[in-house]
Design a protein around this motif. Structure first.
Motif, PDB file in Angstrom:
ATOM      1  N   ASN A  17       0.790  -1.232   0.000  1.00  0.00           N
ATOM      2  CA  ASN A  17       0.000   0.000   0.000  1.00  0.00           C
ATOM      3  C   ASN A  17       0.816   1.274   0.000  1.00  0.00           C
ATOM      4  OD1 ASN A  17      -2.628  -0.261  -0.509  1.00  0.00           O
ATOM      5  ND2 ASN A  17      -3.186  -0.780   1.606  1.00  0.00           N
ATOM      6  N   ARG A  22      -0.592   2.398  -4.619  1.00  0.00           N
ATOM      7  CA  ARG A  22      -1.998   2.832  -4.664  1.00  0.00           C
ATOM      8  C   ARG A  22      -2.324   3.545  -5.975  1.00  0.00           C
ATOM      9  NH1 ARG A  22      -2.993   5.762   0.954  1.00  0.00           N
ATOM     10  NH2 ARG A  22      -0.738   5.745   1.098  1.00  0.00           N
ATOM     11  N   HIS A  26      -5.031   2.260  -8.756  1.00  0.00           N
ATOM     12  CA  HIS A  26      -6.085   3.139  -9.276  1.00  0.00           C
ATOM     13  C   HIS A  26      -6.044   3.173 -10.807  1.00  0.00           C
ATOM     14  CE1 HIS A  26      -8.913   6.567  -8.840  1.00  0.00           C
ATOM     15  NE2 HIS A  26      -8.379   6.915 -10.014  1.00  0.00           N
ATOM     16  N   GLN A  30      -8.906   2.007 -13.533  1.00  0.00           N
ATOM     17  CA  GLN A  30      -9.428   2.825 -14.639  1.00  0.00           C
ATOM     18  C   GLN A  30      -9.327   2.048 -15.961  1.00  0.00           C
ATOM     19  OE1 GLN A  30     -10.902   4.894 -12.506  1.00  0.00           O
ATOM     20  NE2 GLN A  30     -10.721   6.410 -14.111  1.00  0.00           N
ATOM     21  N   PHE A 157      -4.048  11.328  -0.987  1.00  0.00           N
ATOM     22  CA  PHE A 157      -5.012  10.301  -0.582  1.00  0.00           C
ATOM     23  C   PHE A 157      -5.842  10.758   0.620  1.00  0.00           C
ATOM     24  CE2 PHE A 157      -1.178   8.242  -2.265  1.00  0.00           C
ATOM     25  CZ  PHE A 157      -1.716   7.555  -3.337  1.00  0.00           C
ATOM     26  N   ASP A 160      -9.470   7.002   3.695  1.00  0.00           N
ATOM     27  CA  ASP A 160      -9.840   5.660   3.226  1.00  0.00           C
ATOM     28  C   ASP A 160      -8.905   5.172   2.110  1.00  0.00           C
ATOM     29  OD1 ASP A 160     -10.552   7.308   1.173  1.00  0.00           O
ATOM     30  OD2 ASP A 160     -12.617   6.597   0.994  1.00  0.00           O
ATOM     31  N   SER A 162      -8.474   6.523  -0.796  1.00  0.00           N
ATOM     32  CA  SER A 162      -8.875   6.935  -2.149  1.00  0.00           C
ATOM     33  C   SER A 162      -8.147   8.238  -2.525  1.00  0.00           C
ATOM     34  CB  SER A 162     -10.388   7.133  -2.218  1.00  0.00           C
ATOM     35  OG  SER A 162     -10.731   8.189  -1.350  1.00  0.00           O
ATOM     36  N   ILE A 163      -8.108   8.509  -3.816  1.00  0.00           N
ATOM     37  CA  ILE A 163      -7.396   9.703  -4.281  1.00  0.00           C
ATOM     38  C   ILE A 163      -8.305  10.921  -4.131  1.00  0.00           C
ATOM     39  CG2 ILE A 163      -6.365  10.798  -6.307  1.00  0.00           C
ATOM     40  CD1 ILE A 163      -5.454   8.011  -7.178  1.00  0.00           C
ATOM     41  N   THR A 166      -8.164  15.748  -7.286  1.00  0.00           N
ATOM     42  CA  THR A 166      -8.901  15.458  -8.525  1.00  0.00           C
ATOM     43  C   THR A 166      -8.010  15.593  -9.764  1.00  0.00           C
ATOM     44  OG1 THR A 166      -9.685  17.727  -8.519  1.00  0.00           O
ATOM     45  CG2 THR A 166     -11.209  16.058  -7.678  1.00  0.00           C
ATOM     46  N   ALA A 169      -6.315  12.296 -10.080  1.00  0.00           N
ATOM     47  CA  ALA A 169      -7.289  11.292 -10.538  1.00  0.00           C
ATOM     48  C   ALA A 169      -7.563  11.473 -12.035  1.00  0.00           C
ATOM     49  CB  ALA A 169      -8.578  11.403  -9.725  1.00  0.00           C
TER      50      ALA A 169
END
Ligand SMILES: Cc1cc2nc3c(=O)[nH]c(=O)nc-3n(C[C@H](O)[C@H](O)[C@H](O)COP(=O)(O)O)c2cc1C
Length: 208
Positions: A17, A22, A26, A30, A157, A160, A162-163, A166, A169
């Motif tokens: 991780n 990570r 991700h 995608q 991050f 949790d 997540s990214i 934005t 991402a």
């Protein structure tokens, strides 16, 4: 009907991780959302014996990595910047691509390669990314126009995992799109070549 392309990711560190792992996960997610199959080699999957020229014995993890890369129509590599360049773990794994030197699709020939570099400052993100591009060129791969330089000192991050950035991402989404689109274009190209051969053979036989 065209099969789904396989996109293989390799990256991360010995710590599960890590931020590079990570980001890689991700990006592969995608790719899957865009219709690809994916396979990830991260962390301890890449804890391989030190590559040694002339040594032909391979352990199971190394064989699995090379088998995955041989099947790949696209590749994504994510490395932390260590002392201004690619980490030893990632470079050692990439040295085993030498096992693909005599393949028909030599090294990363014909594959798009998406690249992700993380570091605790902008300077090493740039130098690490430039090195990843050089390695990809040496391996005859096609670095995608979009690549990521991620400064891990800037919050990327959420709690949790997540990214939350934005912009990152969005860039990962574009990178994934470019890798999958290139893989699909390549598959269509190969298919049309095959059909051309088939039609020529059928026409040739009929004309005799
Ligand atoms: C051995 C080592 C060397 C590093 N060298 C650099 C460096 O030269 N420049 C830099 O900005 N960060 C450097 N870092 C920090 C990492 O690149 C940074 O923390 C990165 O986000 C780690 O990614 P990871 O979470 O995937 O491990 C170094 C870290 C380690 C452990």
């Amino acid at each position: 009907m065209q099969e789904k392309p396989l996109i293989v990711g390799l990256g991360g560190t010995g710590s599960p991780n890590s931020s590079s792992e990570r980001l890689l996960r991700h990006a592969l997610g995608q790719c899957a959302a865009k219709g690809a199959d994916t396979l990830m080699f991260a962390g301890l999957d890449l804890d391989l014996p030190m590559y040694s020229p002339g040594e032909e014995a391979r352990d199971e993890k190394t064989l699995a990595l090379i088998a995955g890369l041989r099947r790949a129509q696209g590749v994504i590599i994510a490395s932390p910047g260590y002392h201004g360049t690619v980490s030893g773990l990632i470079k050692n794994a990439l040295d085993y691509v030498q096992d693909m030197a005599k393949d028909d699709a030599v090294y990363f020939e014909g594959r798009a390669v998406g690249l992700i570099a993380t570091a605790a400052g902008w300077q090493a993100t740039g130098t690490t990314l430039a090195t990843l591009r050089s390695i990809t060129h040496a391996l005859r791969g096609w670095p995608t126009p979009m690549a990521l330089a991620v400064n891990s000192m800037v919050p990327v991050f959420g709690e949790d995992g997540s990214i939350v950035d934005t912009s990152i991402a969005n860039q990962l989404d574009i990178l994934a799109s470019q890798v999958v689109t290139f893989a699909n274009m390549r598959a269509l190209h190969d298919l049309s070549l095959l059909q051309g051969v088939g039609e020529r053979e059928a026409g040739g036989a009929g004309g005799q």
